[in-house]
Design a protein around this motif. Structure first.
Motif, PDB file in Angstrom:
ATOM      1  N   UNK A 126       0.846  -1.190   0.000  1.00 41.87           N
ATOM      2  CA  UNK A 126       0.000   0.000   0.000  1.00 41.87           C
ATOM      3  C   UNK A 126       0.885   1.246   0.000  1.00 41.87           C
ATOM      4  N   UNK A 127       0.485   2.296  -0.712  1.00 43.88           N
ATOM      5  CA  UNK A 127       1.231   3.554  -0.658  1.00 43.88           C
ATOM      6  C   UNK A 127       0.789   4.429   0.516  1.00 43.88           C
ATOM      7  N   UNK A 128      -0.181   3.970   1.291  1.00 39.45           N
ATOM      8  CA  UNK A 128      -0.731   4.767   2.396  1.00 39.45           C
ATOM      9  C   UNK A 128       0.000   4.480   3.707  1.00 39.45           C
ATOM     10  N   UNK A 129      -0.076   5.425   4.614  1.00 45.02           N
ATOM     11  CA  UNK A 129       0.585   5.287   5.915  1.00 45.02           C
ATOM     12  C   UNK A 129      -0.271   4.403   6.823  1.00 45.02           C
ATOM     13  N   UNK A 130      -0.039   3.114   6.738  1.00 43.84           N
ATOM     14  CA  UNK A 130      -0.862   2.146   7.458  1.00 43.84           C
ATOM     15  C   UNK A 130      -0.075   1.398   8.539  1.00 43.84           C
ATOM     16  N   UNK A 131       0.998   2.014   8.991  1.00 42.66           N
ATOM     17  CA  UNK A 131       1.822   1.358  10.008  1.00 42.66           C
ATOM     18  C   UNK A 131       1.011   0.984  11.252  1.00 42.66           C
ATOM     19  N   UNK A 132       0.194   1.898  11.735  1.00 40.63           N
ATOM     20  CA  UNK A 132      -0.590   1.642  12.939  1.00 40.63           C
ATOM     21  C   UNK A 132      -1.516   0.443  12.738  1.00 40.63           C
ATOM     22  N   UNK A 133      -2.195   0.413  11.579  1.00 45.97           N
ATOM     23  CA  UNK A 133      -3.113  -0.691  11.300  1.00 45.97           C
ATOM     24  C   UNK A 133      -2.382  -2.024  11.228  1.00 45.97           C
ATOM     25  N   UNK A 134      -1.201  -2.015  10.632  1.00 47.40           N
ATOM     26  CA  UNK A 134      -0.426  -3.249  10.493  1.00 47.40           C
ATOM     27  C   UNK A 134      -0.038  -3.794  11.866  1.00 47.40           C
ATOM     28  N   UNK A 135       0.505  -2.943  12.720  1.00 46.15           N
ATOM     29  CA  UNK A 135       0.934  -3.408  14.040  1.00 46.15           C
ATOM     30  C   UNK A 135      -0.259  -3.849  14.890  1.00 46.15           C
ATOM     31  N   UNK A 136      -1.395  -3.185  14.695  1.00 51.67           N
ATOM     32  CA  UNK A 136      -2.608  -3.612  15.396  1.00 51.67           C
ATOM     33  C   UNK A 136      -3.009  -5.018  14.981  1.00 51.67           C
ATOM     34  N   UNK A 137      -2.938  -5.300  13.670  1.00 55.20           N
ATOM     35  CA  UNK A 137      -3.293  -6.633  13.166  1.00 55.20           C
ATOM     36  C   UNK A 137      -2.300  -7.693  13.647  1.00 55.20           C
ATOM     37  N   UNK A 138      -1.022  -7.343  13.672  1.00 51.03           N
ATOM     38  CA  UNK A 138      -0.009  -8.286  14.151  1.00 51.03           C
ATOM     39  C   UNK A 138      -0.279  -8.666  15.605  1.00 51.03           C
ATOM     40  N   UNK A 139      -0.612  -7.662  16.415  1.00 44.30           N
ATOM     41  CA  UNK A 139      -0.921  -7.924  17.827  1.00 44.30           C
ATOM     42  C   UNK A 139      -2.226  -8.699  17.967  1.00 44.30           C
ATOM     43  N   UNK A 140      -3.225  -8.313  17.178  1.00 46.66           N
ATOM     44  CA  UNK A 140      -4.542  -8.951  17.279  1.00 46.66           C
ATOM     45  C   UNK A 140      -4.462 -10.441  16.996  1.00 46.66           C
ATOM     46  N   UNK A 141      -3.732 -10.817  15.936  1.00 45.98           N
ATOM     47  CA  UNK A 141      -3.677 -12.224  15.529  1.00 45.98           C
ATOM     48  C   UNK A 141      -2.453 -12.965  16.075  1.00 45.98           C
ATOM     49  N   UNK A 142      -1.609 -12.214  16.825  1.00 41.33           N
ATOM     50  CA  UNK A 142      -0.418 -12.824  17.449  1.00 41.33           C
ATOM     51  C   UNK A 142       0.431 -13.568  16.405  1.00 41.33           C
ATOM     52  N   UNK A 143       0.804 -12.852  15.365  1.00 44.13           N
ATOM     53  CA  UNK A 143       1.547 -13.461  14.249  1.00 44.13           C
ATOM     54  C   UNK A 143       2.947 -12.848  14.110  1.00 44.13           C
TER      55      UNK A 143
END
Length: 288
Positions: A126-143
């Motif tokens: 993605x060209x958008x600033x989605x760092x926060x969303x990515x880290x949230x998903x990593x924490x949510x799914x424990x991956x």
């Protein structure tokens, strides 16, 4: 529809609603009490909303996860113009094992919703600033052990527009915006005429505005919200956003009046004394 109501109304009125008021509001759309309670129960189990019992009455509010999702959605729904690009690409790569297939499937859906495009089976960009969303998903799914995340430049050999074409069907998205503009341009003219002549009730305005938001928010699942630099010359997303904004603001005052009547009546029945102002809604405040 309940998500739409929380995002467009309830969160601006203290983020809590009595189930009786919610049932009454959703009756305007033909939903009965049983279907509303079933939907609320599912959302509660999924972690989007929390319930609280006071006496013999039940109240529902967004959880932190629900608030974050609504805030993210609102930021995209009420955006009129594309943002500018910093020239960077966000790249998420994962190797989630087959034993965690359900997590992998859910993650894909979350990435699509956030605006990522699939460059290959396990590489999303993605060209958008989605760092926060990515880290949230990593924490949510424990991956944490299965993913790698990069913020990077693209060095070719093609052009960035080529990446866009590979990851998203821009023509199809544009076509859906064209359909939205065609359908809602007519509805907007008719509704504005009726409102000006006093021929449209507050309840009808409430239903129309809620359906408008409900339909427009579906673009969150197909439009990645690309920056202006990566959009085609004949991009219709801006025209659709302007139409949405004009129609929304036209319906705002009578729609708010109708919701407030039901909301405050429910509070009085439940002996709650609170006063909220829908003008706190940033989209309405910015268009006054």
């Amino acid at each position: 529809m309940i998500f739409t109501l929380f995002g467009d109304y309830i969160r601006h009125y203290g983020n809590e609603i009595w189930i009786g008021s919610l049932i009454r509001v959703l009756q305007e759309f033909g939903h009965n009490e049983q279907s509303v309670r079933a939907a609320i129960s599912r959302m509660n189990k999924q972690g989007w909303i929390a319930s609280e019992k006071r006496g013999n009455k039940s109240y529902y509010s967004l959880t932190e996860m629900g608030k974050e999702r609504i805030e993210e959605a609102a930021e995209r729904i009420y955006k009129i113009k594309p943002h500018s690009w910093d020239g960077k690409w966000r790249i998420l790569m994962y190797t989630i094992p087959e034993t965690k297939r359900s997590i992998r499937d859910e993650l894909r859906q979350e990435l699509i919703w956030s605006g990522f495009g699939s460059l290959s089976n396990s590489t999303w960009i993605s060209p958008n600033k989605l760092e926060k969303q990515v880290y949230t998903l990593i924490d949510k799914y424990k991956i944490h052990d299965f993913v790698n995340f990069f913020v990077s430049d693209y060095k070719g050999p093609g052009e960035p527009e080529g990446l866009v074409q590979n990851c998203w069907n821009i023509d199809e998205i544009n076509e859906k915006y064209e359909h939205f503009i065609r359908d809602y341009s007519q509805k907007y003219v008719i509704a504005k005429n009726k409102i000006d002549k006093g021929e449209m009730t507050d309840g009808q305005c409430f239903v129309e505005r809620t359906i408008l938001v409900h339909e427009y928010r579906k673009f969150l699942f197909i439009d990645p919200g690309l920056p202006g630099e990566l959009l085609p010359e004949k991009w219709l997303g801006d025209s659709a956003a302007s139409l949405f904004s004009d129609y929304y603001v036209t319906l705002a005052e009578p729609a708010n009046s109708f919701f407030e009547g039901i909301f405050k009546e429910g509070n009085e029945m439940a002996n709650i004394s609170k006063d909220y102002d829908i003008l706190d809604h940033p989209f309405i405040a910015n268009n006054q």
